[in-house]
Motif scaffolding. Structure first.
Motif, PDB file in Angstrom:
ATOM      1  N   THR A 263       0.864  -1.182   0.000  1.00 47.61           N
ATOM      2  CA  THR A 263       0.000   0.000   0.000  1.00 47.61           C
ATOM      3  C   THR A 263       0.902   1.234   0.000  1.00 47.61           C
ATOM      4  O   THR A 263       2.124   1.119   0.090  1.00 47.61           O
ATOM      5  CB  THR A 263      -0.947  -0.044   1.225  1.00 47.61           C
ATOM      6  OG1 THR A 263      -1.833   1.062   1.155  1.00 47.61           O
ATOM      7  CG2 THR A 263      -0.183   0.021   2.546  1.00 47.61           C
ATOM      8  N   ASN A 264       0.296   2.428  -0.125  1.00 55.47           N
ATOM      9  CA  ASN A 264       1.121   3.644  -0.165  1.00 55.47           C
ATOM     10  C   ASN A 264       1.887   3.835   1.135  1.00 55.47           C
ATOM     11  O   ASN A 264       1.368   3.548   2.211  1.00 55.47           O
ATOM     12  CB  ASN A 264       0.214   4.871  -0.354  1.00 55.47           C
ATOM     13  CG  ASN A 264      -0.435   4.854  -1.704  1.00 55.47           C
ATOM     14  OD1 ASN A 264       0.237   4.830  -2.720  1.00 55.47           O
ATOM     15  ND2 ASN A 264      -1.765   4.855  -1.729  1.00 55.47           N
TER      16      ASN A 264
ATOM     17  N   LYS B   9      -2.750   3.155  -5.781  1.00 51.96           N
ATOM     18  CA  LYS B   9      -2.518   1.741  -5.491  1.00 51.96           C
ATOM     19  C   LYS B   9      -3.760   0.883  -5.685  1.00 51.96           C
ATOM     20  O   LYS B   9      -3.775  -0.286  -5.317  1.00 51.96           O
ATOM     21  CB  LYS B   9      -2.033   1.591  -4.041  1.00 51.96           C
ATOM     22  CG  LYS B   9      -0.548   1.781  -3.816  1.00 51.96           C
ATOM     23  CD  LYS B   9       0.332   0.835  -4.599  1.00 51.96           C
ATOM     24  CE  LYS B   9       0.205  -0.606  -4.179  1.00 51.96           C
ATOM     25  NZ  LYS B   9       0.974  -1.526  -5.036  1.00 51.96           N
ATOM     26  N   ASP B  10      -4.796   1.472  -6.219  1.00 54.75           N
ATOM     27  CA  ASP B  10      -6.060   0.754  -6.372  1.00 54.75           C
ATOM     28  C   ASP B  10      -6.806   1.438  -7.514  1.00 54.75           C
ATOM     29  O   ASP B  10      -6.635   2.630  -7.735  1.00 54.75           O
ATOM     30  CB  ASP B  10      -6.830   0.920  -5.045  1.00 54.75           C
ATOM     31  CG  ASP B  10      -8.086   0.084  -5.005  1.00 54.75           C
ATOM     32  OD1 ASP B  10      -8.054  -0.949  -4.348  1.00 54.75           O
ATOM     33  OD2 ASP B  10      -9.103   0.450  -5.630  1.00 54.75           O
TER      34      ASP B  10
ATOM     35  N   GLN C  78       1.589  -4.756   2.981  1.00 51.18           N
ATOM     36  CA  GLN C  78       0.352  -4.853   3.775  1.00 51.18           C
ATOM     37  C   GLN C  78       0.017  -6.340   3.922  1.00 51.18           C
ATOM     38  O   GLN C  78       0.085  -7.087   2.956  1.00 51.18           O
ATOM     39  CB  GLN C  78      -0.797  -4.109   3.085  1.00 51.18           C
ATOM     40  CG  GLN C  78      -1.084  -4.603   1.672  1.00 51.18           C
ATOM     41  CD  GLN C  78      -2.343  -4.026   1.060  1.00 51.18           C
ATOM     42  OE1 GLN C  78      -3.076  -3.300   1.695  1.00 51.18           O
ATOM     43  NE2 GLN C  78      -2.571  -4.348  -0.195  1.00 51.18           N
TER      44      GLN C  78
END
Ligand code: FAD
Length: 448
Positions: free
Chosen positions: A123-124, A140-141, A280
């Motif tokens: 994740t960021n 990221k999505d 993550q």
């Protein structure tokens, strides 16, 4: 498969099977490569993902800049595994791993495993800068890409409404943080939007109204590529009027104004963060196996250190060795190769055969900077320009999941190649910043 006999201990229903159960958490590049390797084998494979689709992250920037529609770069897992009799998909977010009982706890229930594979990606990483995180957008999505698209289109519309010059500057200034492939590609695409789309859609503006800044903390762009790739990229971006700030980093962003470590301030309401990622994964993994970048330390066979039946693959895995002191690069190729490797290894483990250590084969790196321009490092060959761009286009097109998706992307690219036209720029949903931003007043100094 017998659905009437779900194991009593499981609260997520799965059919009983005589085969070992392998639970994979995450259907990204690594997880899907593993599924492909183990399909039709004597194994019960259960894929968990918090989304019902695989995402092709390398083209997120094209969705963000309205070059592609989101459904052409995401692909439903159920379509992917259709016809794979030994593979099951469950839509759930895994929250915890109870290693003592070989059970995963999800937001929908729990399930036991014989082998567990963590493929949860990253994740960021905002490096603890909460204020910057609260006001900016990561990539990221697929939802992040749509947020960026809506933020951009709404702010350009608002710029036509406001009578305040400084407010207009902030609405039309775009800051991209991070000079890696994601930042460079985003900057190039935004610059082309400014050059070719802005004059058509917003004839009331001069193209000079939109300023694109790319901020990079070190002294070069694309630091993992060759010096040639790095300097060519800088030239391409400068030719597209991107303001590249090297040896500079963001220290503060309040939603309207960016402050840098060297004391520069830029009015901007659009900040896109591509400057870092961190692993993550669900809780339950012993902290002593977690290393830099929140990655999980594995042995040479991608087995998580300290556990006999838990593996990590893809961005989340850090196989630390003399040859790879920082782990493998967090790129799609490494994830795919690890997924394939682990598929073979699991079959060997089940069949009591010896394991060979994982070996990464670097197939090279590519990055594009706008249309018809890209840089490529393929082994000892370093080249840039049209051929590199053609190669980039073919490699990306062939890597997208699903024939229909490939067709859609290819069709969109062909139209855009000849016309510079992008998809319809619709504001379908209202983008609301995470935190309300301050109204710009004339007291703020604009130091562009
Ligand atoms: C903007 C961008 C551009 C990129 N461009 C390139 C490029 O050009 N070339 C390249 O090689 N690489 C590129 N990368 C990197 C590449 O996308 C990653 O290396 C790759 O996606 C890693 O694959 P993965 O399977 O480890 O993780 P991911 O692809 O991130 O997949 C992780 C999966 O796990 C799921 N998940 C996470 N947590 C949970 C949970 N708790 N429960 C259930 N499911 C969960 C997620 O929904 C996701 O489906 C880019 C990345 C980004 C963000």
């Amino acid at each position: 498969m017998d659905y009437a006999n779900c194991k009593i201990t499981d609260t997520i229903c799965l059919p009983n099977s005589d085969f070992p159960r392998i639970v994979i958490i995450g259907g990204g590049f690594a997880g899907l490569a593993l599924v492909e390797k183990l399909k039709h084998k004597k194994i019960q494979l259960v894929l968990f993902d918090k989304n019902n689709f695989h995402q092709f992250q390398p083209l997120f920037y094209q969705v963000a800049t309205s070059a592609l529609e989101p459904d052409s770069i995401v692909f439903p897992f159920r379509k992917q595994i259709s016809g794979y009799k030994n593979v099951l998909f469950r839509l759930a977010e895994v929250e915890e791993i109870q290693t003592f009982s070989n059970t995963i706890i999800t937001n929908k229930g729990k399930v036991h495993y014989d082998y567990l594979v963590l493929a949860t990606g990253t994740t960021n990483n905002f490096f603890g800068m909460d204020k910057v995180e609260n006001h900016s957008l990561g990539m990221k999505d697929i939802r992040d890409s749509l947020n960026i698209r809506h933020m951009m289109l709404q702010n350009l519309e608002q710029a036509a409404i406001t009578c305040d010059d400084k407010e207009r500057d902030a609405l039309t200034n775009f800051i991209i943080v991070g000079g890696g492939p994601a930042g460079v590609e985003m900057a190039g695409a935004l610059a082309e939007f400014c050059k070719y789309i802005l004059p058509k859609d917003y004839p009331e503006y001069p193209s000079s109204i939109m300023n694109i800044y790319l901020i990079e903390a070190i002294d070069k762009l694309l630091s993992t590529m060759s010096n040639k790739a790095s300097s060519k990229t800088l030239k391409y971006l400068k030719d597209l009027n991107v303001k590249v700030l090297l040896n500079e980093s963001v220290s503060d962003f309040d939603g309207s104004k960016v402050t840098t470590k060297n004391g520069k301030t830029i009015l901007a309401k659009n900040l896109i963060w591509t400057a870092g990622v961190k692993g993550q994964f669900p809780k339950g993994i012993n902290e002593k196996h977690i290393v830099r970048g929140n990655r999980i330390k594995t042995d040479g066979n991608l087995k998580v250190e300290g556990y006999d039946n838990i593996f990590a693959i893809g961005d989340i895995a850090a196989l630390i060795s003399e040859a790879t002191p920082k782990g493998h690069p967090q790129v799609a190729q490494a994830a795919i190769q690890q997924g394939k490797y682990l598929g073979n290894s699991i079959l060997n483990i089940i069949n009591n055969k010896p394991l060979k250590p994982f070996k990464y084969k670097d197939k090279g790196s590519l990055a594009t900077v706008g249309k018809r321009k890209a840089v490529a490092d393929i082994g000892k060959f370093k080249f840039a320009g049209y051929f590199a761009w053609l190669l980039w286009s073919i490699v990306h097109l062939m890597s997208i999941s699903g024939f229909r998706n490939r067709l859609m992307v290819g069709f969109n690219w062909a139209i855009s190649y000849f016309t510079y036209e992008k998809s319809n720029r619709l504001i379908i949903r209202n983008f609301k910043p995470k935190t309300n931003t301050k109204k710009i007043t004339s007291k703020v100094n604009n130091q562009k």
